[in-house]
Design a protein around this motif. Structure first.
Motif, PDB file in Angstrom:
ATOM      1  N   TYR A  13      69.144  39.563  66.329  1.00  0.00           N
ATOM      2  CA  TYR A  13      69.703  39.655  67.677  1.00  0.00           C
ATOM      3  C   TYR A  13      69.048  38.533  68.462  1.00  0.00           C
ATOM      4  O   TYR A  13      67.824  38.544  68.623  1.00  0.00           O
ATOM      5  N   ILE A  18      65.934  41.114  62.853  1.00  0.00           N
ATOM      6  CA  ILE A  18      65.941  42.578  62.702  1.00  0.00           C
ATOM      7  C   ILE A  18      65.971  42.971  61.226  1.00  0.00           C
ATOM      8  O   ILE A  18      65.304  43.910  60.816  1.00  0.00           O
ATOM      9  N   PRO A  37      61.426  54.556  59.758  1.00  0.00           N
ATOM     10  CA  PRO A  37      61.181  54.980  61.140  1.00  0.00           C
ATOM     11  C   PRO A  37      62.226  54.442  62.116  1.00  0.00           C
ATOM     12  O   PRO A  37      62.998  53.544  61.766  1.00  0.00           O
ATOM     13  N   ASN A  38      62.228  54.977  63.304  1.00  0.00           N
ATOM     14  CA  ASN A  38      63.082  54.452  64.372  1.00  0.00           C
ATOM     15  C   ASN A  38      62.870  52.952  64.495  1.00  0.00           C
ATOM     16  O   ASN A  38      61.733  52.481  64.460  1.00  0.00           O
ATOM     17  N   GLY A  39      63.964  52.226  64.626  1.00  0.00           N
ATOM     18  CA  GLY A  39      63.842  50.782  64.848  1.00  0.00           C
ATOM     19  C   GLY A  39      63.645  49.974  63.576  1.00  0.00           C
ATOM     20  O   GLY A  39      63.488  48.757  63.634  1.00  0.00           O
ATOM     21  N   SER A  40      63.681  50.616  62.405  1.00  0.00           N
ATOM     22  CA  SER A  40      63.436  49.861  61.165  1.00  0.00           C
ATOM     23  C   SER A  40      64.681  49.100  60.699  1.00  0.00           C
ATOM     24  O   SER A  40      64.586  48.274  59.790  1.00  0.00           O
ATOM     25  N   GLY A  41      65.847  49.394  61.273  1.00  0.00           N
ATOM     26  CA  GLY A  41      67.037  48.587  60.983  1.00  0.00           C
ATOM     27  C   GLY A  41      68.160  49.311  60.243  1.00  0.00           C
ATOM     28  O   GLY A  41      69.120  48.667  59.811  1.00  0.00           O
ATOM     29  N   LYS A  42      68.093  50.631  60.162  1.00  0.00           N
ATOM     30  CA  LYS A  42      69.101  51.388  59.403  1.00  0.00           C
ATOM     31  C   LYS A  42      70.500  51.221  59.993  1.00  0.00           C
ATOM     32  O   LYS A  42      71.456  50.889  59.295  1.00  0.00           O
ATOM     33  N   THR A  43      70.611  51.470  61.304  1.00  0.00           N
ATOM     34  CA  THR A  43      71.919  51.369  61.956  1.00  0.00           C
ATOM     35  C   THR A  43      72.435  49.940  61.913  1.00  0.00           C
ATOM     36  O   THR A  43      73.625  49.692  61.691  1.00  0.00           O
ATOM     37  N   THR A  44      71.523  48.989  62.110  1.00  0.00           N
ATOM     38  CA  THR A  44      71.924  47.575  62.078  1.00  0.00           C
ATOM     39  C   THR A  44      72.510  47.233  60.709  1.00  0.00           C
ATOM     40  O   THR A  44      73.537  46.542  60.622  1.00  0.00           O
TER      41      THR A  44
HETATM   42  P1  ADP Z   1      67.178  52.318  63.260  1.00  0.00           P
HETATM   43  O1  ADP Z   1      68.609  52.651  63.030  1.00  0.00           O
HETATM   44  O2  ADP Z   1      66.376  52.242  61.994  1.00  0.00           O
HETATM   45  O3  ADP Z   1      66.508  53.209  64.282  1.00  0.00           O
HETATM   46  P2  ADP Z   1      68.220  49.977  64.577  1.00  0.00           P
HETATM   47  O4  ADP Z   1      69.006  49.273  63.552  1.00  0.00           O
HETATM   48  O5  ADP Z   1      68.945  50.804  65.589  1.00  0.00           O
HETATM   49  O6  ADP Z   1      67.083  50.841  63.855  1.00  0.00           O
HETATM   50  O7  ADP Z   1      67.331  48.940  65.382  1.00  0.00           O
HETATM   51  C1  ADP Z   1      66.565  47.945  64.742  1.00  0.00           C
HETATM   52  C2  ADP Z   1      65.993  47.027  65.792  1.00  0.00           C
HETATM   53  O8  ADP Z   1      67.028  46.301  66.419  1.00  0.00           O
HETATM   54  C3  ADP Z   1      65.206  47.718  66.900  1.00  0.00           C
HETATM   55  O9  ADP Z   1      64.048  46.981  67.165  1.00  0.00           O
HETATM   56  C4  ADP Z   1      66.144  47.668  68.072  1.00  0.00           C
HETATM   57  O10 ADP Z   1      65.429  47.604  69.279  1.00  0.00           O
HETATM   58  C5  ADP Z   1      66.915  46.394  67.829  1.00  0.00           C
HETATM   59  N1  ADP Z   1      68.269  46.438  68.397  1.00  0.00           N
HETATM   60  C6  ADP Z   1      69.215  47.359  68.141  1.00  0.00           C
HETATM   61  N2  ADP Z   1      70.351  47.097  68.824  1.00  0.00           N
HETATM   62  C7  ADP Z   1      70.103  45.961  69.537  1.00  0.00           C
HETATM   63  C8  ADP Z   1      70.884  45.170  70.449  1.00  0.00           C
HETATM   64  N3  ADP Z   1      72.160  45.480  70.742  1.00  0.00           N
HETATM   65  N4  ADP Z   1      70.298  44.073  70.982  1.00  0.00           N
HETATM   66  C9  ADP Z   1      69.032  43.730  70.676  1.00  0.00           C
HETATM   67  N5  ADP Z   1      68.241  44.435  69.829  1.00  0.00           N
HETATM   68  C10 ADP Z   1      68.759  45.547  69.280  1.00  0.00           C
END
Ligand code: ADP
Length: 261
Positions: A13, A18, A37-44
């Motif tokens: 991003y 990420i 953990p939260n923020g590890s990149g699963k959703t991304t």
């Molecule tokens: P998880 O699903 O494992 O909790 P995410 O994939 O949601 O993790 O997030 C991974 C990282 O990407 C986090 O540090 C989050 O802050 C960052 N992030 C997520 N969405 C955005 C965005 N739209 N813009 C900038 N950073 C983002």
């Protein structure tokens, strides 16, 4: 056979990296869970597979590069199931599931599309809810309707983002059993982001453990969920026991200073 092959995938991003050089294989008819953990990149990662985000590297779906596929082709082959809480739909359950047919509909809804929706509702035991308002359903019912919508697309892969969050024990099991039987009976593969390690251990064939955007480890739940891995990835001291030949995790305490992310 390989269903999805992710090679050297990197996503940032702006200048913030990420996901860093990920390599993941999803086999036919398997449930692969992304944990970490939260923020590890699963959703991304899920968004990269569904091409909501455009990463560097390659993602092959049944041998074909996702980047070069038309949007409609992706919608036919990848069924994305969002978190139920993020999806306010003001329509009936039947129409919600019919929306899943959109990638197949040429210019008007055919009898075959309506039949497919009815069959899918029956398969997931939702037929009695068909005329109810989606917005008035419980969390577990909504999640199953969203799975039905993705399934009506007749996808090769289901992508699920936290399918059990906000659900009670019974509905968590109901949703996971639904996904598991779809994978077995229809040969679909499922890739899901999931927080609950015990549910992930029980229902997944493979776990991919992410830590700060890299694959820390991947493999069968029995091999992966060790006290050492949980401590290093989550910063949590845990007891790992066996139950029904699966690992069963009891978190004991947060380790100071070792918090992951
Ligand atoms: P998880 O699903 O494992 O909790 P995410 O994939 O949601 O993790 O997030 C991974 C990282 O990407 C986090 O540090 C989050 O802050 C960052 N992030 C997520 N969405 C955005 C965005 N739209 N813009 C900038 N950073 C983002």
């Amino acid at each position: 056979m390989v269903k999805i092959s992710i090679k050297d995938l990197t996503f940032s991003y702006q200048s913030n990296k990420i996901l860093d050089d990920l390599n993941v294989i999803v086999d036919d008819a398997e449930i692969l869970s992304l944990v970490g953990p939260n923020g590890s990149g699963k959703t991304t990662l899920i968004k990269c597979i569904d091409r909501i985000l455009k990463p560097k590297g390659s993602i092959l779906l049944e041998g074909q590069d996702v980047q070069s596929m038309k949007q409609q082709e992706i919608a036919r082959r990848l069924g994305y199931v969002p978190q139920s809480s993020s999806t306010p739909l003001a329509t009936t359950v039947f129409d919600t599931v019919l929306m899943g047919r959109r990638p197949h509909i040429s210019w008007r809804v055919s009898d075959a599309d309506l039949d497919k929706v009815a069959d899918t509702l029956e398969l997931l035991n939702l037929q009695e809810l068909a005329m109810r308002d989606f917005g008035q359903l419980s969390g577990g019912q909504k999640q199953k309707v969203l799975i039905a919508r993705a399934l009506a697309q007749e996808p090769a892969v289901l992508l699920l983002d936290e399918p059990t969050s906000n659900l009670d024990m019974k509905h968590q099991l109901d949703v996971m059993e639904t996904i598991s039987s779809l994978v077995k009976e229809k040969g679909i593969s499922a890739v899901m982001a999931i927080h609950d390690l015990n549910l992930a251990a029980r229902f997944s064939d493979t776990l991919v453990m992410l830590k700060k955007g890299v694959v820390y480890a991947a493999g069968a739940p029995n091999d992966l969920l060790s006290e050492k891995n949980i401590s290093e990835v989550y910063g949590v001291e845990a007891l790992v026991m066996r139950s029904l030949d699966k690992p069963c995790i009891v978190p004991l305490r947060s380790l100071n200073g070792a918090a992951a992310g």
